[in-house]
Design a protein around this motif. Structure first.
Motif, PDB file in Angstrom:
ATOM      1  N   ILE A  98       0.837  -1.200   0.000  1.00 33.65           N
ATOM      2  CA  ILE A  98       0.000   0.000   0.000  1.00 33.65           C
ATOM      3  C   ILE A  98       0.870   1.247   0.000  1.00 33.65           C
ATOM      4  O   ILE A  98       0.620   2.203  -0.746  1.00 33.65           O
ATOM      5  N   GLU A  99       1.911   1.247   0.838  1.00 33.23           N
ATOM      6  CA  GLU A  99       2.811   2.398   0.897  1.00 33.23           C
ATOM      7  C   GLU A  99       3.510   2.614  -0.447  1.00 33.23           C
ATOM      8  O   GLU A  99       3.665   3.746  -0.905  1.00 33.23           O
ATOM      9  N   GLN A 100       3.907   1.531  -1.101  1.00 34.02           N
ATOM     10  CA  GLN A 100       4.566   1.641  -2.403  1.00 34.02           C
ATOM     11  C   GLN A 100       3.608   2.244  -3.438  1.00 34.02           C
ATOM     12  O   GLN A 100       4.001   3.110  -4.221  1.00 34.02           O
ATOM     13  N   GLN A 101       2.351   1.826  -3.417  1.00 38.05           N
ATOM     14  CA  GLN A 101       1.364   2.400  -4.337  1.00 38.05           C
ATOM     15  C   GLN A 101       1.163   3.888  -4.057  1.00 38.05           C
ATOM     16  O   GLN A 101       1.055   4.692  -4.990  1.00 38.05           O
ATOM     17  N   ASP A 102       1.106   4.253  -2.777  1.00 37.19           N
ATOM     18  CA  ASP A 102       0.979   5.671  -2.421  1.00 37.19           C
ATOM     19  C   ASP A 102       2.174   6.471  -2.921  1.00 37.19           C
ATOM     20  O   ASP A 102       2.024   7.589  -3.432  1.00 37.19           O
ATOM     21  N   ASN A 103       3.374   5.916  -2.773  1.00 36.16           N
ATOM     22  CA  ASN A 103       4.579   6.619  -3.227  1.00 36.16           C
ATOM     23  C   ASN A 103       4.592   6.797  -4.741  1.00 36.16           C
ATOM     24  O   ASN A 103       5.024   7.841  -5.244  1.00 36.16           O
ATOM     25  N   ILE A 104       4.109   5.803  -5.466  1.00 36.13           N
ATOM     26  CA  ILE A 104       4.019   5.914  -6.924  1.00 36.13           C
ATOM     27  C   ILE A 104       3.045   7.036  -7.300  1.00 36.13           C
ATOM     28  O   ILE A 104       3.332   7.849  -8.185  1.00 36.13           O
ATOM     29  N   ALA A 105       1.915   7.095  -6.600  1.00 40.06           N
ATOM     30  CA  ALA A 105       0.945   8.155  -6.873  1.00 40.06           C
ATOM     31  C   ALA A 105       1.529   9.527  -6.542  1.00 40.06           C
ATOM     32  O   ALA A 105       1.313  10.497  -7.285  1.00 40.06           O
ATOM     33  N   ARG A 106       2.281   9.615  -5.454  1.00 37.76           N
ATOM     34  CA  ARG A 106       2.920  10.894  -5.094  1.00 37.76           C
ATOM     35  C   ARG A 106       3.900  11.341  -6.177  1.00 37.76           C
ATOM     36  O   ARG A 106       3.918  12.502  -6.583  1.00 37.76           O
ATOM     37  N   MET A 107       4.728  10.422  -6.624  1.00 40.25           N
ATOM     38  CA  MET A 107       5.726  10.757  -7.645  1.00 40.25           C
ATOM     39  C   MET A 107       5.064  11.111  -8.971  1.00 40.25           C
ATOM     40  O   MET A 107       5.526  12.000  -9.689  1.00 40.25           O
ATOM     41  N   THR A 108       3.976  10.433  -9.301  1.00 40.63           N
ATOM     42  CA  THR A 108       3.255  10.729 -10.533  1.00 40.63           C
ATOM     43  C   THR A 108       2.681  12.139 -10.490  1.00 40.63           C
ATOM     44  O   THR A 108       2.793  12.902 -11.454  1.00 40.63           O
ATOM     45  N   LEU A 109       2.065  12.505  -9.360  1.00 42.30           N
ATOM     46  CA  LEU A 109       1.517  13.850  -9.225  1.00 42.30           C
ATOM     47  C   LEU A 109       2.633  14.895  -9.278  1.00 42.30           C
ATOM     48  O   LEU A 109       2.494  15.929  -9.937  1.00 42.30           O
ATOM     49  N   TYR A 110       3.736  14.621  -8.591  1.00 38.78           N
ATOM     50  CA  TYR A 110       4.862  15.562  -8.601  1.00 38.78           C
ATOM     51  C   TYR A 110       5.380  15.776 -10.026  1.00 38.78           C
ATOM     52  O   TYR A 110       5.583  16.905 -10.465  1.00 38.78           O
ATOM     53  N   SER A 111       5.554  14.694 -10.755  1.00 40.49           N
ATOM     54  CA  SER A 111       6.031  14.794 -12.148  1.00 40.49           C
ATOM     55  C   SER A 111       5.031  15.556 -13.009  1.00 40.49           C
ATOM     56  O   SER A 111       5.414  16.386 -13.832  1.00 40.49           O
ATOM     57  N   HIS A 112       3.753  15.277 -12.830  1.00 37.44           N
ATOM     58  CA  HIS A 112       2.712  15.977 -13.589  1.00 37.44           C
ATOM     59  C   HIS A 112       2.763  17.484 -13.315  1.00 37.44           C
ATOM     60  O   HIS A 112       2.693  18.297 -14.243  1.00 37.44           O
ATOM     61  N   CYS A 113       2.889  17.826 -12.029  1.00 39.05           N
ATOM     62  CA  CYS A 113       2.910  19.247 -11.659  1.00 39.05           C
ATOM     63  C   CYS A 113       4.135  19.969 -12.206  1.00 39.05           C
ATOM     64  O   CYS A 113       4.027  21.110 -12.669  1.00 39.05           O
ATOM     65  N   THR A 114       5.289  19.331 -12.171  1.00 32.80           N
ATOM     66  CA  THR A 114       6.512  20.007 -12.621  1.00 32.80           C
ATOM     67  C   THR A 114       6.675  19.947 -14.134  1.00 32.80           C
ATOM     68  O   THR A 114       7.070  20.943 -14.749  1.00 32.80           O
ATOM     69  N   GLU A 115       6.380  18.809 -14.746  1.00 30.28           N
ATOM     70  CA  GLU A 115       6.648  18.647 -16.174  1.00 30.28           C
ATOM     71  C   GLU A 115       5.497  19.106 -17.066  1.00 30.28           C
ATOM     72  O   GLU A 115       5.739  19.676 -18.131  1.00 30.28           O
ATOM     73  N   ILE A 116       4.274  18.863 -16.660  1.00 29.92           N
ATOM     74  CA  ILE A 116       3.120  19.203 -17.500  1.00 29.92           C
ATOM     75  C   ILE A 116       2.573  20.589 -17.147  1.00 29.92           C
ATOM     76  O   ILE A 116       2.323  21.405 -18.028  1.00 29.92           O
ATOM     77  N   LYS A 117       2.403  20.828 -15.855  1.00 30.54           N
ATOM     78  CA  LYS A 117       1.812  22.107 -15.423  1.00 30.54           C
ATOM     79  C   LYS A 117       2.853  23.209 -15.270  1.00 30.54           C
ATOM     80  O   LYS A 117       2.494  24.376 -15.120  1.00 30.54           O
ATOM     81  N   GLY A 118       4.141  22.853 -15.258  1.00 33.04           N
ATOM     82  CA  GLY A 118       5.201  23.850 -15.169  1.00 33.04           C
ATOM     83  C   GLY A 118       5.362  24.487 -13.800  1.00 33.04           C
ATOM     84  O   GLY A 118       5.913  25.580 -13.688  1.00 33.04           O
ATOM     85  N   MET A 119       4.904  23.817 -12.763  1.00 38.97           N
ATOM     86  CA  MET A 119       5.035  24.364 -11.409  1.00 38.97           C
ATOM     87  C   MET A 119       6.488  24.254 -10.953  1.00 38.97           C
ATOM     88  O   MET A 119       7.214  23.353 -11.387  1.00 38.97           O
ATOM     89  N   ASN A 120       6.898  25.172 -10.071  1.00 34.69           N
ATOM     90  CA  ASN A 120       8.241  25.036  -9.515  1.00 34.69           C
ATOM     91  C   ASN A 120       8.225  23.882  -8.505  1.00 34.69           C
ATOM     92  O   ASN A 120       7.165  23.411  -8.073  1.00 34.69           O
ATOM     93  N   LYS A 121       9.404  23.420  -8.134  1.00 35.10           N
ATOM     94  CA  LYS A 121       9.525  22.226  -7.296  1.00 35.10           C
ATOM     95  C   LYS A 121       8.853  22.394  -5.934  1.00 35.10           C
ATOM     96  O   LYS A 121       8.207  21.474  -5.437  1.00 35.10           O
ATOM     97  N   GLU A 122       9.000  23.563  -5.340  1.00 32.63           N
ATOM     98  CA  GLU A 122       8.424  23.792  -4.008  1.00 32.63           C
ATOM     99  C   GLU A 122       6.893  23.761  -4.054  1.00 32.63           C
ATOM    100  O   GLU A 122       6.255  23.127  -3.210  1.00 32.63           O
ATOM    101  N   ASP A 123       6.293  24.409  -5.041  1.00 33.07           N
ATOM    102  CA  ASP A 123       4.839  24.399  -5.178  1.00 33.07           C
ATOM    103  C   ASP A 123       4.322  22.996  -5.480  1.00 33.07           C
ATOM    104  O   ASP A 123       3.282  22.575  -4.963  1.00 33.07           O
ATOM    105  N   ALA A 124       5.042  22.281  -6.321  1.00 30.78           N
ATOM    106  CA  ALA A 124       4.642  20.909  -6.645  1.00 30.78           C
ATOM    107  C   ALA A 124       4.711  20.022  -5.408  1.00 30.78           C
ATOM    108  O   ALA A 124       3.805  19.214  -5.162  1.00 30.78           O
ATOM    109  N   LEU A 125       5.756  20.167  -4.617  1.00 33.42           N
ATOM    110  CA  LEU A 125       5.889  19.379  -3.393  1.00 33.42           C
ATOM    111  C   LEU A 125       4.761  19.701  -2.416  1.00 33.42           C
ATOM    112  O   LEU A 125       4.189  18.792  -1.799  1.00 33.42           O
TER     113      LEU A 125
END
Length: 88
Positions: free
Chosen positions: A46-73
């Motif tokens: 379950i924790e591994q699935q949560d971590n994958i979802a966290r990383m996916t959202l972070y990547s989406h925010c930084t790479e697709i939405k263009g958010m800076n790292k702090e805002d994405a985090l």
């Protein structure tokens, strides 16, 4: 989980931990019963699935939405809070 997992997974139960008194009203008896049925291996999955979802959202925010790292985090922390413990 397949036959291999059922045969070789750890039977170590989920750890117990204290719930902060301010949060006790948020947790139902069904939640406690569910927690008691889990093994450490299931919790780690379950924790591994949560971590994958966290990383996916972070990547989406930084790479697709263009958010800076702090805002994405901050967005990830708000979307996937960690309450009490992390598994080791």
């Amino acid at each position: 989980m397949g036959m291999f997992g059922k045969l070789f997974e750890s039977k170590k139960p989920a750890p117990s931990y204290e719930i902060h008194q301010d949060d006790e009203g948020l947790i139902k008896s069904q939640d406690f019963d569910w927690w008691k049925t889990l093994t450490m291996d299931e919790l780690k999955a379950i924790e591994q699935q949560d971590n994958i979802a966290r990383m996916t959202l972070y990547s989406h925010c930084t790479e697709i939405k263009g958010m800076n790292k702090e805002d994405a985090l901050n967005k990830v922390k708000r979307s996937f809070p960690i309450y009490y413990l992390t598994l080791t």
